[in-house]
Design an enzyme around this catalytic site. Sequence first.
Site, PDB file in Angstrom:
ATOM      1  N   CYS A 119      11.455 -21.744  -9.509  1.00 12.41           N
ATOM      2  CA  CYS A 119      10.706 -21.630 -10.767  1.00 12.41           C
ATOM      3  C   CYS A 119       9.292 -21.135 -10.474  1.00 12.41           C
ATOM      4  CB  CYS A 119      10.655 -22.984 -11.462  1.00 12.41           C
ATOM      5  SG  CYS A 119       9.509 -24.124 -10.666  1.00 12.41           S
ATOM      6  N   LYS A 139      19.105 -24.697 -26.542  1.00 15.27           N
ATOM      7  CA  LYS A 139      19.531 -23.545 -25.735  1.00 15.27           C
ATOM      8  C   LYS A 139      21.025 -23.284 -25.875  1.00 15.27           C
ATOM      9  CE  LYS A 139      15.752 -24.094 -22.491  1.00 15.27           C
ATOM     10  NZ  LYS A 139      15.313 -24.343 -21.105  1.00 15.27           N
ATOM     11  N   CYS A 188      13.452 -26.094 -14.248  1.00 12.01           N
ATOM     12  CA  CYS A 188      13.503 -24.733 -14.813  1.00 12.01           C
ATOM     13  C   CYS A 188      14.353 -23.755 -14.009  1.00 12.01           C
ATOM     14  CB  CYS A 188      12.098 -24.178 -14.985  1.00 12.01           C
ATOM     15  SG  CYS A 188      11.106 -25.126 -16.152  1.00 12.01           S
ATOM     16  N   ARG A 201       6.071 -14.846 -23.320  1.00  9.96           N
ATOM     17  CA  ARG A 201       7.497 -14.753 -22.961  1.00  9.96           C
ATOM     18  C   ARG A 201       8.264 -13.889 -23.960  1.00  9.96           C
ATOM     19  NH1 ARG A 201      10.218 -20.472 -22.297  1.00  9.96           N
ATOM     20  NH2 ARG A 201       9.028 -20.519 -20.354  1.00  9.96           N
ATOM     21  N   CYS A 253       8.636 -29.265 -10.158  1.00  8.85           N
ATOM     22  CA  CYS A 253       8.590 -30.579 -10.812  1.00  8.85           C
ATOM     23  C   CYS A 253       9.999 -30.897 -11.308  1.00  8.85           C
ATOM     24  CB  CYS A 253       7.562 -30.613 -11.943  1.00  8.85           C
ATOM     25  SG  CYS A 253       8.179 -30.003 -13.525  1.00  8.85           S
ATOM     26  N   ARG A 273      16.231 -21.102 -28.277  1.00 11.52           N
ATOM     27  CA  ARG A 273      15.549 -20.216 -27.317  1.00 11.52           C
ATOM     28  C   ARG A 273      16.414 -18.977 -27.030  1.00 11.52           C
ATOM     29  NH1 ARG A 273      11.629 -22.918 -24.276  1.00 11.52           N
ATOM     30  NH2 ARG A 273      10.717 -24.578 -25.538  1.00 11.52           N
ATOM     31  N   LYS A 297      13.349 -28.189 -27.984  1.00 14.82           N
ATOM     32  CA  LYS A 297      13.951 -26.888 -27.660  1.00 14.82           C
ATOM     33  C   LYS A 297      15.470 -26.974 -27.709  1.00 14.82           C
ATOM     34  CE  LYS A 297      12.008 -26.879 -23.467  1.00 14.82           C
ATOM     35  NZ  LYS A 297      11.711 -26.765 -22.028  1.00 14.82           N
ATOM     36  N   CYS A 349       1.884 -22.718 -14.006  1.00 15.29           N
ATOM     37  CA  CYS A 349       2.556 -23.773 -14.754  1.00 15.29           C
ATOM     38  C   CYS A 349       1.734 -25.060 -14.759  1.00 15.29           C
ATOM     39  CB  CYS A 349       3.943 -24.052 -14.174  1.00 15.29           C
ATOM     40  SG  CYS A 349       4.745 -25.383 -15.090  1.00 15.29           S
TER      41      CYS A 349
HETATM   42 FE1  SRM Z   1      11.166 -24.278 -18.270  1.00 15.53          FE
HETATM   43  C1  SRM Z   1       8.622 -26.165 -19.431  1.00 15.53           C
HETATM   44  C2  SRM Z   1       9.004 -22.034 -17.123  1.00 15.53           C
HETATM   45  C3  SRM Z   1      13.724 -22.156 -17.829  1.00 15.53           C
HETATM   46  C4  SRM Z   1      13.370 -26.905 -18.507  1.00 15.53           C
HETATM   47  N1  SRM Z   1       9.152 -24.109 -18.335  1.00 15.53           N
HETATM   48  C5  SRM Z   1       8.277 -24.981 -18.908  1.00 15.53           C
HETATM   49  C6  SRM Z   1       6.855 -24.407 -18.940  1.00 15.53           C
HETATM   50  C7  SRM Z   1       6.671 -23.704 -20.237  1.00 15.53           C
HETATM   51  C8  SRM Z   1       5.732 -25.415 -18.632  1.00 15.53           C
HETATM   52  C9  SRM Z   1       5.060 -26.128 -19.773  1.00 15.53           C
HETATM   53  O1  SRM Z   1       5.736 -26.682 -20.650  1.00 15.53           O
HETATM   54  O2  SRM Z   1       3.825 -26.137 -19.757  1.00 15.53           O
HETATM   55  C10 SRM Z   1       6.971 -23.435 -17.754  1.00 15.53           C
HETATM   56  C11 SRM Z   1       6.027 -22.239 -17.787  1.00 15.53           C
HETATM   57  C12 SRM Z   1       5.610 -21.888 -16.390  1.00 15.53           C
HETATM   58  C13 SRM Z   1       4.976 -20.576 -16.264  1.00 15.53           C
HETATM   59  O3  SRM Z   1       3.797 -20.516 -15.830  1.00 15.53           O
HETATM   60  O4  SRM Z   1       5.618 -19.572 -16.535  1.00 15.53           O
HETATM   61  C14 SRM Z   1       8.451 -23.151 -17.738  1.00 15.53           C
HETATM   62  N2  SRM Z   1      11.311 -22.402 -17.716  1.00 15.53           N
HETATM   63  C15 SRM Z   1      10.302 -21.670 -17.171  1.00 15.53           C
HETATM   64  C16 SRM Z   1      10.839 -20.378 -16.589  1.00 15.53           C
HETATM   65  C17 SRM Z   1       9.865 -19.214 -16.669  1.00 15.53           C
HETATM   66  C18 SRM Z   1      11.234 -20.684 -15.140  1.00 15.53           C
HETATM   67  C19 SRM Z   1      11.531 -19.515 -14.247  1.00 15.53           C
HETATM   68  O5  SRM Z   1      11.031 -19.564 -13.128  1.00 15.53           O
HETATM   69  O6  SRM Z   1      12.265 -18.605 -14.612  1.00 15.53           O
HETATM   70  C20 SRM Z   1      12.130 -20.234 -17.420  1.00 15.53           C
HETATM   71  C21 SRM Z   1      11.926 -19.504 -18.711  1.00 15.53           C
HETATM   72  C22 SRM Z   1      13.226 -19.306 -19.436  1.00 15.53           C
HETATM   73  C23 SRM Z   1      13.166 -18.462 -20.659  1.00 15.53           C
HETATM   74  O7  SRM Z   1      13.080 -17.225 -20.528  1.00 15.53           O
HETATM   75  O8  SRM Z   1      13.285 -19.000 -21.760  1.00 15.53           O
HETATM   76  C24 SRM Z   1      12.438 -21.688 -17.697  1.00 15.53           C
HETATM   77  N3  SRM Z   1      13.179 -24.470 -18.271  1.00 15.53           N
HETATM   78  C25 SRM Z   1      14.059 -23.483 -17.949  1.00 15.53           C
HETATM   79  C26 SRM Z   1      15.359 -24.034 -17.706  1.00 15.53           C
HETATM   80  C27 SRM Z   1      16.593 -23.274 -17.251  1.00 15.53           C
HETATM   81  C28 SRM Z   1      17.416 -22.778 -18.380  1.00 15.53           C
HETATM   82  O9  SRM Z   1      17.041 -22.885 -19.545  1.00 15.53           O
HETATM   83  O10 SRM Z   1      18.492 -22.266 -18.104  1.00 15.53           O
HETATM   84  C29 SRM Z   1      15.248 -25.406 -17.894  1.00 15.53           C
HETATM   85  C30 SRM Z   1      16.365 -26.452 -17.660  1.00 15.53           C
HETATM   86  C31 SRM Z   1      17.360 -26.494 -18.757  1.00 15.53           C
HETATM   87  C32 SRM Z   1      16.889 -27.383 -19.859  1.00 15.53           C
HETATM   88  O11 SRM Z   1      16.220 -26.894 -20.753  1.00 15.53           O
HETATM   89  O12 SRM Z   1      17.172 -28.583 -19.802  1.00 15.53           O
HETATM   90  C33 SRM Z   1      13.873 -25.666 -18.258  1.00 15.53           C
HETATM   91  N4  SRM Z   1      11.015 -26.224 -18.923  1.00 15.53           N
HETATM   92  C34 SRM Z   1      12.027 -27.143 -18.878  1.00 15.53           C
HETATM   93  C35 SRM Z   1      11.495 -28.416 -19.276  1.00 15.53           C
HETATM   94  C36 SRM Z   1      12.295 -29.743 -19.355  1.00 15.53           C
HETATM   95  C37 SRM Z   1      12.939 -29.893 -20.681  1.00 15.53           C
HETATM   96  C38 SRM Z   1      13.595 -31.224 -20.862  1.00 15.53           C
HETATM   97  O13 SRM Z   1      14.386 -31.350 -21.777  1.00 15.53           O
HETATM   98  O14 SRM Z   1      13.307 -32.163 -20.143  1.00 15.53           O
HETATM   99  C39 SRM Z   1      10.120 -28.218 -19.555  1.00 15.53           C
HETATM  100  C40 SRM Z   1       9.120 -29.274 -20.029  1.00 15.53           C
HETATM  101  C41 SRM Z   1       9.255 -29.606 -21.468  1.00 15.53           C
HETATM  102  O15 SRM Z   1       9.959 -28.938 -22.234  1.00 15.53           O
HETATM  103  O16 SRM Z   1       8.617 -30.569 -21.845  1.00 15.53           O
HETATM  104  C42 SRM Z   1       9.855 -26.830 -19.304  1.00 15.53           C
HETATM  105 FE1  SF4 Z   2       6.788 -25.682 -14.207  1.00  7.71          FE
HETATM  106 FE2  SF4 Z   2       8.304 -27.734 -13.549  1.00  7.71          FE
HETATM  107 FE3  SF4 Z   2       9.341 -25.698 -14.904  1.00  7.71          FE
HETATM  108 FE4  SF4 Z   2       8.709 -25.350 -12.397  1.00  7.71          FE
HETATM  109  S1  SF4 Z   2      10.274 -26.803 -13.144  1.00  7.71           S
HETATM  110  S2  SF4 Z   2       8.180 -23.971 -14.070  1.00  7.71           S
HETATM  111  S3  SF4 Z   2       6.928 -26.637 -12.169  1.00  7.71           S
HETATM  112  S4  SF4 Z   2       7.805 -27.082 -15.648  1.00  7.71           S
END
Ligand code: SRM
Ligand code: SF4
Length: 584
Positions: free
Chosen positions: A436, A217, A485, A77, A481, A146, A215, A442
Amino acid sequence: MSDDHKPSPTEIIKEESGFLRGEIGTELTDGLTHFGTTSQSLLKFHGTYQQFDRDDRAAAVEAGESKREKTFIFMVRTKIPGGKLTSDQLLAELDLCDEIGNTTLRITSRQGLQLHGVVKRNLKQAIKRINEIQLSTLGACGDVNRNVMCCPGPFKRPIYAQTQALADRFAAHFAPRSRAYHDLWLTDVITGEKQLASDPFEVEPIYGAHYLPRKFKIGIAFPFDNCIDVYTHDLGLLAIVQDEQVVGYNVSVGGGQGRTPSVAKTFPALGKRLCYAPAEEVFKVVESIVKVQRDFGNRSDRKVARLKYLVHDWGVEAIKAKVEEYYGGPLAEPDPTDVHGFDDHMGWSEQGDGRWFYGLNIENGRIKDTDVMQLKTALRVICRELKPGIRTTSHQSMLFTDVASENKNRLEQILRDHGVVLTSEISEVRRWSMACVAWPTCGLSITESERSLPGMLDQLEVELARLGLSREQFTLRMTGCPNGCARPYNCDVGLVGKARGKYTVLLGGRLLGDRMNYIYKDMVLEEEIVPLLTRVFTYFKLERLPGETLGDFCHRKGKDDILAYEEKLISQDTAPSTITRAAS
Ligand code: SRM
Ligand code: SF4
C-alpha cells in the site's frame, strides 16, 4: 435514544451538508492551504483526501519546529470501473501528475489512479481536468459505493464484455446524484447554496441524505480467474458461465480487510456466499443488498459500520431474508461453482481477435521516472505512438491492449529503451507482491510499506534463489497499518505495520484469495522479516508435499509447528545469533 444509537459525528456532517456541499465552496477560495474538519469529511465523497507531507512534518518536529504549519497536500483518486481507460486518458493523468501533482501517478489496488501532492489552490483544476477526459473522482472515496472492480482481461469473449458492462452500470447507478460535485468542481461559479429537499430520496434515490453508513465495495470475478479477489468485497459477484454467456452470479456479502487491533470487535473477513442471482435479476439483487446495508448498517460506531459486521451480527440467513424482503421474492441457493483460478494477466496474450495485450508489472503501482528507469516517459511514448487501450489491474499493474502483432517488438523496445524491466525478467516474488501507499502521504500509516517492500524483495530474491525456490508463486502483500489496503489478510504472506518499525507477519492464505491467513508472529522488527521468512521457506523446501504451494504448506502445518521448526533452526545456529526473537 441511548448513546449506543447516537449517530456518529460523520452522520451529522452528511445530514447537514445539503447533499455533500457543506462549506467546501467557501473554503475553496478562502486563501488557506487547507480545509476545516467538516469539509475534509465531505471532500472524500468528491474523491479527494486532505493529507500532509509526513516526511516534512517529521523533519520539522526533529528540528524543534513543531509549530510550523503542516505542508498540506491532497490525494485525488480517479474511479475507473474495471480499470478501463484510453491512451489519451492515461496521458492526461500523467500530465496532471507532472503539472500539479508530485510527478508520480499511482495505480491503486482497486484499479483506480491517484494523484498525490496536489495543493489546495490546484484541487479544482485537478478534478475539473479529470472530468474533461470523461473520468471522474465522484464517489472514489466516502460512504458510498467505491470503484467497481472486474477482471481487466481484454479478451474478445462475450463474458468479458458482459462483466465490464455490469461494472459500468453499477458505477453509474450508485454514484451520488447530488448537484454539489458538478457545481463545485465543474463550473466556474461556486454557489454556496446547499441543496434542500423535503424528500431526500428525490435528490439521492439510492442513498438519501445520509448516504451509506460506511464505504461499500463491489467486485465481479470469474470462477477460473479471481484476479479481483472477489471475497474481499462488501459485495462479490462470481459469474456463472454457460455456453460463453454469463447466465447468473453467485453473490457473496460481508468481505472486508480492515481491522483496528485496539478494538477487539473489528476483524477482516471473507465474503459469505448468499445466493445465486440470474443475470437479468442481479442488478435488482445488488440494489437490495445496498439498501439493506443503508438501512441497517451501524450508524453510530464507524469502526463496525461495514456490511461485514451486519453479516456477522445477523448471520447469512437473516441477511438473506431481509434482502428477499427488499427484492420482493425468494433468492436461490448459490451455485456450487467456486473460484479455482487466478490470472494476473502479465506478459503477452492473444485477445481472441488476432491482436495482443501485454501485462506490465509496475512495482507497487507507482508510475515515475528515476535515473535508472523512466517508466513514466516510456508510458507516454507507448500511448502516443501505439495508442493501445489501457487496463489497470487489482495488483496495481497495467495492461496495454489491442496491440497488433507487428507492434509487439516495438512496445517491448520502448520499455527496454527506458530501462523498464519486462515482466518476463522480474522475479516471481516481486511479480506477485504489492504494498500500500503508507508513508509519506497516508495519514494512517504506522510503518513504511511501498518504500520498504522493494528493498525487502531484493533480499528475499537472494534467499529464494539460494534455496532453489525462485520459481515459486506466492502472494506477498504489505501494508503500513492494519487497515489492509493491499489486501494482506488472504494472501500467502501478509506483512502488516503494527508499531513503529514493527510488523505482524501472517501466513497460510493463498493466491486464490478464498482463505484467510493467520497471525504467525506479531511485532516483528522490519529487519527480522527476511530472516524469519527465510526460515519458513527452508522448512517449506524440506517438508512440502509434491506441488504444494507455500500458502497451502503453512495452512497445513499451522502456526505452532512452523514456530517449533523455526526455534529449532535458531537454536542450531552455532554462530552468535543476531536474531532477537519476536514476541509470538
Ligand atoms: Fe484503503 C483508508 C489507500 C484500497 C481499506 N486507504 C485509506 C486512506 C484513504 C487513508 C485515510 O483514510 O486517511 C489511504 C490513502 C493513502 C494515500 O496516501 O494514498 C488508502 N486504499 C488505499 C489505496 C490507494 C492503497 C493502494 O496502495 O493501492 C487503495 C485505493 C483503492 C481505490 O482505488 O479505491 C486502497 N483500502 C483499500 C483496500 C483494498 C480493496 O478495496 O480491494 C482495502 C481493504 C478492503 C476493505 O475495504 O475492507 C482498504 N483503506 C481501508 C481502510 C479500512 C476500512 C475498514 O473497513 O476497516 C481504511 C481506513 C478507513 O476507512 O477508516 C482505508
Ligand atoms: Fe494507509 Fe494503512 Fe491503507 Fe496503507 S493500509 S494505505 S498505511 S490506511
